[in-house]
Design an enzyme around this catalytic site. Sequence first.
Site, PDB file in Angstrom:
ATOM      1  N   GLU A 125       4.068 -29.185   1.952  1.00 21.56           N
ATOM      2  CA  GLU A 125       5.427 -29.481   1.464  1.00 21.56           C
ATOM      3  C   GLU A 125       5.825 -28.458   0.413  1.00 21.56           C
ATOM      4  O   GLU A 125       4.964 -27.918  -0.282  1.00 21.56           O
ATOM      5  CB  GLU A 125       5.457 -30.875   0.799  1.00 21.56           C
ATOM      6  CG  GLU A 125       5.137 -32.002   1.747  1.00 21.56           C
ATOM      7  CD  GLU A 125       4.952 -33.354   1.042  1.00 21.56           C
ATOM      8  OE1 GLU A 125       4.606 -34.313   1.722  1.00 21.56           O
ATOM      9  OE2 GLU A 125       5.149 -33.415  -0.186  1.00 21.56           O
ATOM     10  N   LYS A 143       6.841 -27.143  -3.084  1.00 22.44           N
ATOM     11  CA  LYS A 143       6.609 -27.653  -4.435  1.00 22.44           C
ATOM     12  C   LYS A 143       7.872 -27.383  -5.250  1.00 22.44           C
ATOM     13  O   LYS A 143       8.169 -26.241  -5.601  1.00 22.44           O
ATOM     14  CB  LYS A 143       5.397 -26.958  -5.065  1.00 22.44           C
ATOM     15  CG  LYS A 143       5.055 -27.507  -6.449  1.00 22.44           C
ATOM     16  CD  LYS A 143       3.754 -26.941  -6.956  1.00 22.44           C
ATOM     17  CE  LYS A 143       3.267 -27.599  -8.224  1.00 22.44           C
ATOM     18  NZ  LYS A 143       4.228 -27.698  -9.301  1.00 22.44           N
ATOM     19  N   ARG A 203       8.971 -35.119 -12.417  1.00 27.68           N
ATOM     20  CA  ARG A 203       8.488 -36.223 -11.589  1.00 27.68           C
ATOM     21  C   ARG A 203       9.171 -37.525 -11.952  1.00 27.68           C
ATOM     22  O   ARG A 203       9.444 -37.784 -13.122  1.00 27.68           O
ATOM     23  CB  ARG A 203       6.988 -36.358 -11.850  1.00 27.68           C
ATOM     24  CG  ARG A 203       6.226 -37.257 -10.905  1.00 27.68           C
ATOM     25  CD  ARG A 203       5.810 -36.495  -9.686  1.00 27.68           C
ATOM     26  NE  ARG A 203       4.939 -37.290  -8.831  1.00 27.68           N
ATOM     27  CZ  ARG A 203       3.622 -37.199  -8.830  1.00 27.68           C
ATOM     28  NH1 ARG A 203       3.017 -36.355  -9.659  1.00 27.68           N
ATOM     29  NH2 ARG A 203       2.899 -37.926  -7.996  1.00 27.68           N
ATOM     30  N   ARG A 232       7.422 -39.100 -15.615  1.00 28.76           N
ATOM     31  CA  ARG A 232       6.002 -38.856 -15.410  1.00 28.76           C
ATOM     32  C   ARG A 232       5.143 -39.508 -16.484  1.00 28.76           C
ATOM     33  O   ARG A 232       4.018 -39.922 -16.228  1.00 28.76           O
ATOM     34  CB  ARG A 232       5.822 -37.345 -15.417  1.00 28.76           C
ATOM     35  CG  ARG A 232       4.445 -36.908 -15.256  1.00 28.76           C
ATOM     36  CD  ARG A 232       4.409 -35.409 -15.463  1.00 28.76           C
ATOM     37  NE  ARG A 232       3.067 -35.007 -15.215  1.00 28.76           N
ATOM     38  CZ  ARG A 232       2.704 -34.159 -14.277  1.00 28.76           C
ATOM     39  NH1 ARG A 232       3.593 -33.593 -13.527  1.00 28.76           N
ATOM     40  NH2 ARG A 232       1.445 -33.861 -14.113  1.00 28.76           N
ATOM     41  N   GLU A 249      10.400 -36.026  -7.007  1.00 29.97           N
ATOM     42  CA  GLU A 249      10.709 -35.013  -8.012  1.00 29.97           C
ATOM     43  C   GLU A 249      12.223 -34.927  -8.166  1.00 29.97           C
ATOM     44  O   GLU A 249      12.937 -34.867  -7.163  1.00 29.97           O
ATOM     45  CB  GLU A 249      10.131 -33.663  -7.520  1.00 29.97           C
ATOM     46  CG  GLU A 249      10.210 -32.536  -8.503  1.00 29.97           C
ATOM     47  CD  GLU A 249       8.977 -32.445  -9.415  1.00 29.97           C
ATOM     48  OE1 GLU A 249       8.148 -33.387  -9.432  1.00 29.97           O
ATOM     49  OE2 GLU A 249       8.864 -31.427 -10.110  1.00 29.97           O
ATOM     50  N   PHE A 276       8.663 -37.847  -1.961  1.00 33.38           N
ATOM     51  CA  PHE A 276       7.535 -37.445  -1.105  1.00 33.38           C
ATOM     52  C   PHE A 276       6.496 -38.538  -0.878  1.00 33.38           C
ATOM     53  O   PHE A 276       5.533 -38.336  -0.150  1.00 33.38           O
ATOM     54  CB  PHE A 276       6.869 -36.153  -1.595  1.00 33.38           C
ATOM     55  CG  PHE A 276       6.677 -36.067  -3.092  1.00 33.38           C
ATOM     56  CD1 PHE A 276       5.693 -36.796  -3.717  1.00 33.38           C
ATOM     57  CD2 PHE A 276       7.496 -35.239  -3.850  1.00 33.38           C
ATOM     58  CE1 PHE A 276       5.511 -36.716  -5.078  1.00 33.38           C
ATOM     59  CE2 PHE A 276       7.330 -35.148  -5.231  1.00 33.38           C
ATOM     60  CZ  PHE A 276       6.336 -35.894  -5.851  1.00 33.38           C
ATOM     61  N   LYS A 335      -2.193 -27.891  -5.165  1.00 34.39           N
ATOM     62  CA  LYS A 335      -0.993 -27.082  -5.388  1.00 34.39           C
ATOM     63  C   LYS A 335      -1.352 -25.614  -5.222  1.00 34.39           C
ATOM     64  O   LYS A 335      -2.397 -25.173  -5.712  1.00 34.39           O
ATOM     65  CB  LYS A 335      -0.377 -27.366  -6.751  1.00 34.39           C
ATOM     66  CG  LYS A 335      -1.327 -27.224  -7.907  1.00 34.39           C
ATOM     67  CD  LYS A 335      -0.702 -27.619  -9.226  1.00 34.39           C
ATOM     68  CE  LYS A 335      -1.745 -27.611 -10.331  1.00 34.39           C
ATOM     69  NZ  LYS A 335      -1.311 -28.127 -11.607  1.00 34.39           N
TER      70      LYS A 335
HETATM   71  P1  AMP Z   1       1.699 -29.453 -11.791  1.00 34.55           P
HETATM   72  O1  AMP Z   1       2.724 -30.147 -12.614  1.00 34.55           O
HETATM   73  O2  AMP Z   1       1.755 -27.962 -11.915  1.00 34.55           O
HETATM   74  O3  AMP Z   1       0.318 -30.046 -11.970  1.00 34.55           O
HETATM   75  O4  AMP Z   1       2.066 -29.705 -10.255  1.00 34.55           O
HETATM   76  C1  AMP Z   1       2.156 -30.978  -9.696  1.00 34.55           C
HETATM   77  C2  AMP Z   1       3.582 -31.472  -9.773  1.00 34.55           C
HETATM   78  O5  AMP Z   1       4.411 -30.841  -8.818  1.00 34.55           O
HETATM   79  C3  AMP Z   1       3.728 -32.931  -9.431  1.00 34.55           C
HETATM   80  O6  AMP Z   1       3.371 -33.734 -10.509  1.00 34.55           O
HETATM   81  C4  AMP Z   1       5.197 -33.032  -9.106  1.00 34.55           C
HETATM   82  O7  AMP Z   1       5.924 -33.258 -10.293  1.00 34.55           O
HETATM   83  C5  AMP Z   1       5.553 -31.657  -8.608  1.00 34.55           C
HETATM   84  N1  AMP Z   1       5.928 -31.587  -7.161  1.00 34.55           N
HETATM   85  C6  AMP Z   1       6.919 -30.823  -6.671  1.00 34.55           C
HETATM   86  N2  AMP Z   1       7.014 -30.960  -5.338  1.00 34.55           N
HETATM   87  C7  AMP Z   1       6.064 -31.833  -4.951  1.00 34.55           C
HETATM   88  C8  AMP Z   1       5.655 -32.368  -3.692  1.00 34.55           C
HETATM   89  N3  AMP Z   1       6.237 -32.021  -2.564  1.00 34.55           N
HETATM   90  N4  AMP Z   1       4.622 -33.263  -3.706  1.00 34.55           N
HETATM   91  C9  AMP Z   1       4.007 -33.629  -4.865  1.00 34.55           C
HETATM   92  N5  AMP Z   1       4.354 -33.140  -6.074  1.00 34.55           N
HETATM   93  C10 AMP Z   1       5.367 -32.252  -6.140  1.00 34.55           C
END
Ligand code: AMP
Length: 548
Positions: free
Chosen positions: A244, A246, A251, A266, A295, A334, A411
């Site tokens: 998917e 990102k 969040r 979040r 998101e 999502f 990610k």
């Molecule tokens: P990070 O904040 O860098 O740890 O990356 C994870 C975050 O990406 C998640 O907590 C979401 O807020 C965001 N995110 C964006 N797109 C998605 C997606 N398709 N699925 C899950 N998380 C996503």
Amino acid sequence: MLFLEFARVCERLEGTPGRLDMIGVTAEVLPGLDDEELPIFVRFIMGRVFPDWSTKKLGVGPNLLYDAVAYVAGTKRKVVREAINATGDVGLAVEDLLAKKEQTSFFIQELELAGVYRELERMAATGGQRSQREKLRVAQGLFGNARPLEGRYLARLMLEELRIGMGEGNVRDAIAQAFEIDVDLVEHAHQAMNDLGEVALLARRDPDALSRVTIEPFRPVKMMLAQAGTIAAQIEEHGEVAVEYKYDGSRFQFHKVGDVCRIYSRRLEDVTESLPDIVALLREATDHDVILDGEAVAVRDGRPMPFQYVIRRFRRKHEVDAMMEKIELVPRVFDILYLDGETLMDRPFSERRKLLEGALRDHVTGQFLAADVAAAEAVYDAALDLGHEGVMVKVLDAPYTPGVRGRLWVKVKPGVETLDLAVIGAEWGEGRRAGTFGSFLLAVQDQGRFLPVGKVATGINDETLAELYALFKEKVIARSGKEVTVEPEVVFEVGYSELQTSPNYASGYALRFPRFVRVREDKSVDEVESLDSLTERYIQQRNGQGSL
Ligand code: AMP
């Protein structure tokens, strides 16, 4: 239980270095508590007052606390502050001050554990203009009846940082040990209920019910988290995966039952009043009772806008309408955790996805299934072309695991390695940075403790530096020479070139060329990098894999 007994347990734990011993000490205490005390004890011992799902806030800042202690000790706020600077620890300073006062006072009303909780609840419930005065009165009452040792832990509890090393993992294990229950069962119930206090109660009363616990609407659960990783490793391990985009937003978790909707950030704050547009869009798109995970993304003239804009909207409490015109938010959903009374966290992701598509008419994120690396990389390239951060690679048969940062969601994004770290201190700057903080002490978390991994001074422009000064000057709890200790409340995302082992920092690691990227206002310090995952990164790096 008397609060004094609680304080003695804390003192014992503070002097117990081994994790297993700490779990043992806690497990011994739990069965002797009554039904009111058990959940309170479990939360208090982790330095928390309310359940994690609760949006209640104590709202006690250091200054209010100092004023209350000063009043009780018959001295000035300045003296309290100096005592804290001298010991470097709020708890020990308060203990000292109360010890001096003790010789002169005669009357103490015993503090009960449950009584202290009720008073703290009263503090949280006071709002409005007079709230600070009312909170101060309650705090004075508590410290007035506290013995020195009680004062040590009362002060730390009010700042919600107990510093005895009892994190969620240890408490979970102690509950399992105390009531002879499988740890995984306790963990599972914890993920759904988001309150170890209530889990402990259930573990004692009806252990069988632990496996049947459900997610309750309007009690937000922790968000499932992602680990950095590679497309290739994910496909090699799992075969077909979901890929998917990102999205670079913030969040949310959306709860709806009938017509009632709430939306949480979040950090599980209730942001319903700040995000009426997102709420309206989601309400219109479903006829079901749901809990959705997604998101919020900012758009202007149809184009995605940077993350900072989204965060501004999340924080906005007044004049939301005017702000909405400037920054339009749209939801990208999502995952689904709850549908018409049924908790879905244990269903495989592929099934949840089908249920999501059936329940929500719009706003569902695009998803590509990929069984080979080339196909997944094509999605990754497209994501970057469209201005997204990268992709999320998700395991199709995975459950939803609240609060867990694992490989079920990976990610993948380009660029430098970054870490999310807690800021625990700062240093006064020199030259151009004189009169403000010039560098910041960063820490990883390890079982409720924060362990330093280095300082960051580069990558911060003058404007940000001024903002950071304004932010941190309120959070200073101790000063010593050029250094200050701050309440660990702020998360920095920090880039670095390499992770090194180091005897200079308590974590055992240091960052080479740390560079400030941004403040992660959407993250709480519970979510910062753990010592375990830092160690894992170090091993990966040493094996030449990086983590991308
Ligand atoms: P990070 O904040 O860098 O740890 O990356 C994870 C975050 O990406 C998640 O907590 C979401 O807020 C965001 N995110 C964006 N797109 C998605 C997606 N398709 N699925 C899950 N998380 C996503």
